[in-house]
Design an enzyme around this catalytic site. Structure first.
Site, PDB file in Angstrom:
ATOM      1  N   GLY A  13       0.846  -1.201   0.000  1.00 15.01           N
ATOM      2  CA  GLY A  13       0.000   0.000   0.000  1.00 15.01           C
ATOM      3  C   GLY A  13       0.871   1.237   0.000  1.00 15.01           C
ATOM      4  O   GLY A  13       0.515   2.281   0.549  1.00 15.01           O
ATOM      5  N   HIS A 147     -13.192  12.057  10.513  1.00 18.15           N
ATOM      6  CA  HIS A 147     -12.066  11.807   9.599  1.00 18.15           C
ATOM      7  C   HIS A 147     -12.255  12.597   8.302  1.00 18.15           C
ATOM      8  O   HIS A 147     -13.342  13.098   8.029  1.00 18.15           O
ATOM      9  CB  HIS A 147     -11.957  10.314   9.253  1.00 18.15           C
ATOM     10  N   LYS A 151     -12.015   8.924   3.592  1.00 17.79           N
ATOM     11  CA  LYS A 151     -12.004   7.669   4.354  1.00 17.79           C
ATOM     12  C   LYS A 151     -13.219   6.833   3.938  1.00 17.79           C
ATOM     13  O   LYS A 151     -14.346   7.319   3.918  1.00 17.79           O
ATOM     14  CB  LYS A 151     -12.019   7.941   5.863  1.00 17.79           C
TER      15      LYS A 151
HETATM   16  P1  NAD Z   1      -4.937   5.276   0.566  1.00 13.63           P
HETATM   17  O1  NAD Z   1      -6.226   5.113  -0.167  1.00 13.63           O
HETATM   18  O2  NAD Z   1      -4.256   6.604   0.547  1.00 13.63           O
HETATM   19  O3  NAD Z   1      -3.885   4.173   0.052  1.00 13.63           O
HETATM   20  C1  NAD Z   1      -4.255   2.830  -0.210  1.00 13.63           C
HETATM   21  C2  NAD Z   1      -3.045   2.085  -0.764  1.00 13.63           C
HETATM   22  O4  NAD Z   1      -3.427   0.704  -0.995  1.00 13.63           O
HETATM   23  C3  NAD Z   1      -2.517   2.617  -2.094  1.00 13.63           C
HETATM   24  O5  NAD Z   1      -1.102   2.525  -2.100  1.00 13.63           O
HETATM   25  C4  NAD Z   1      -3.080   1.624  -3.105  1.00 13.63           C
HETATM   26  O6  NAD Z   1      -2.279   1.510  -4.299  1.00 13.63           O
HETATM   27  C5  NAD Z   1      -2.979   0.350  -2.288  1.00 13.63           C
HETATM   28  N1  NAD Z   1      -3.791  -0.735  -2.854  1.00 13.63           N
HETATM   29  C6  NAD Z   1      -5.097  -0.706  -3.194  1.00 13.63           C
HETATM   30  N2  NAD Z   1      -5.448  -1.883  -3.726  1.00 13.63           N
HETATM   31  C7  NAD Z   1      -4.331  -2.660  -3.728  1.00 13.63           C
HETATM   32  C8  NAD Z   1      -4.039  -3.988  -4.137  1.00 13.63           C
HETATM   33  N3  NAD Z   1      -4.999  -4.774  -4.676  1.00 13.63           N
HETATM   34  N4  NAD Z   1      -2.772  -4.471  -3.925  1.00 13.63           N
HETATM   35  C9  NAD Z   1      -1.801  -3.696  -3.377  1.00 13.63           C
HETATM   36  N5  NAD Z   1      -2.029  -2.436  -2.976  1.00 13.63           N
HETATM   37  C10 NAD Z   1      -3.273  -1.929  -3.148  1.00 13.63           C
HETATM   38  O7  NAD Z   1      -5.243   4.847   2.068  1.00 13.63           O
HETATM   39  P2  NAD Z   1      -4.526   5.325   3.426  1.00 13.63           P
HETATM   40  O8  NAD Z   1      -5.168   6.579   3.921  1.00 13.63           O
HETATM   41  O9  NAD Z   1      -3.046   5.264   3.267  1.00 13.63           O
HETATM   42  O10 NAD Z   1      -5.034   4.168   4.417  1.00 13.63           O
HETATM   43  C11 NAD Z   1      -4.755   2.803   4.132  1.00 13.63           C
HETATM   44  C12 NAD Z   1      -5.466   1.947   5.166  1.00 13.63           C
HETATM   45  O11 NAD Z   1      -4.892   2.195   6.444  1.00 13.63           O
HETATM   46  C13 NAD Z   1      -6.970   2.213   5.308  1.00 13.63           C
HETATM   47  O12 NAD Z   1      -7.611   0.983   5.599  1.00 13.63           O
HETATM   48  C14 NAD Z   1      -7.038   3.142   6.508  1.00 13.63           C
HETATM   49  O13 NAD Z   1      -8.291   3.102   7.171  1.00 13.63           O
HETATM   50  C15 NAD Z   1      -5.948   2.555   7.342  1.00 13.63           C
HETATM   51  N6  NAD Z   1      -5.345   3.434   8.352  1.00 13.63           N
HETATM   52  C16 NAD Z   1      -4.991   2.828   9.513  1.00 13.63           C
HETATM   53  C17 NAD Z   1      -4.348   3.542  10.479  1.00 13.63           C
HETATM   54  C18 NAD Z   1      -3.915   2.812  11.736  1.00 13.63           C
HETATM   55  O14 NAD Z   1      -3.243   3.412  12.601  1.00 13.63           O
HETATM   56  N7  NAD Z   1      -4.250   1.523  11.856  1.00 13.63           N
HETATM   57  C19 NAD Z   1      -4.050   4.890  10.299  1.00 13.63           C
HETATM   58  C20 NAD Z   1      -4.411   5.497   9.089  1.00 13.63           C
HETATM   59  C21 NAD Z   1      -5.059   4.743   8.110  1.00 13.63           C
END
Ligand code: NAD
Length: 241
Positions: A13, A147, A151
């Protein structure tokens, strides 16, 4: 005497808001070496080559896969960790019950850390919420989370985790409210309302680097540990760390 080898990371990701923070912070930290990155369509991410989804089986050897992607991408990341015996640190939210069950099963073979929120402040908030829920059994309990507009899941994974803590203590779920506004990184208000008084516990994240730092810290903690499901609070709040 040879220096300790850096922990080899695969960032899954990598092109997302979180993925870019992870790449930047890992590059600045000699404890880590990013050996691979993966995104939905692959290509360059801030100078790092990323594999496309479907090509991650060709990734080089890694110690820990750090996954902040989407539920649709999660299964492939978990499968790769199982095939390679690598640890999984995941913050992806909105996972299905089947995905959570698969993660628990995987923890019999590999170290796994999943948390809806990798910040130290929320780990402490969760402990405070547990205490308040137990001390104020008859009070109404509400969780309001805010958020940014992009999101996808609601209520947030963090709100649901805090709610699970409350339900474990009181036997009933809290009431949830979700706001999706502007560019808010993440805010969680847990309020307990009695007659004539209200207790409010609130955490505000202003910089998503806190989540990336917590995930990297978790990666360092579980690297080389026996297979198990590790609680983030146990790792981050461990005084011997
Ligand atoms: P984002 O939409 O900015 O990024 C998503 C990423 O996933 C991108 O790099 C995309 O290319 C990749 N992706 C999508 N489909 C894919 C696939 N099939 N194979 C490989 N990669 C793939 O999202 P974000 O804001 O960076 O958040 C990502 C996740 O983390 C979300 O689920 C969000 O809720 C979560 N999050 C968790 C925390 C935590 O502390 N646990 C904090 C922030 C965000």
């Amino acid at each position: 005497m040879s220096a300790t080898a850096p922990i080899r990371l695969l960032i899954h990701g990598a092109s997302g808001r979180m993925g870019r923070a992870l790449l930047r912070l890992a590059a600045d930290n000699a404890r880590f070496e990013v050996v691979a990155a993966a995104t939905r369509s692959g290509g360059d991410v801030d100078g790092t080559h990323a594999l496309a989804a479907g090509r991650i089986a060709s990734a080089p050897g890694f110690d820990v896969l750090v996954d902040f992607s989407l539920p649709a991408a999660f299964d492939a990341a978990l499968e790769l960790c199982l095939q390679r015996g690598g640890a999984l640190v995941s913050g992806t939210t909105g996972l299905s019950d089947a995905q959570r069950t698969a993660m628990d099963a995987a923890a019999k073979s590999i170290p796994v850390v999943w948390s809806a929120n990798f910040s130290l402040g929320v780990a402490v908030l969760n402990e405070l919420v547990r205490r308040a829920a137990s001390a104020l059994p008859g009070w109404d309990c509400d969780i309001v989370e805010t958020h940014h507009k992009d999101k996808l899941d609601a209520p947030s994974g963090t709100a649901l985790s805090l709610g699970a803590t409350i339900e474990a203590v009181r036997g009933s779920k809290p009431h949830y409210e979700s706001l999706r506004v502007g560019d808010v990184v993440g805010e969680h208000l847990v309020q307990f309302t009695g007659i004539g008084e209200r207790l409010e516990l609130i955490h505000r994240a202003t910089d998503r680097d806190i989540f990336a730092r917590g995930a990297l810290e978790a990666a360092a903690c579980v690297n080389g540990k026996p297979p198990a499901r590790y609680r983030l609070a146990d790792l981050l709040l461990d005084p011997s760390r």
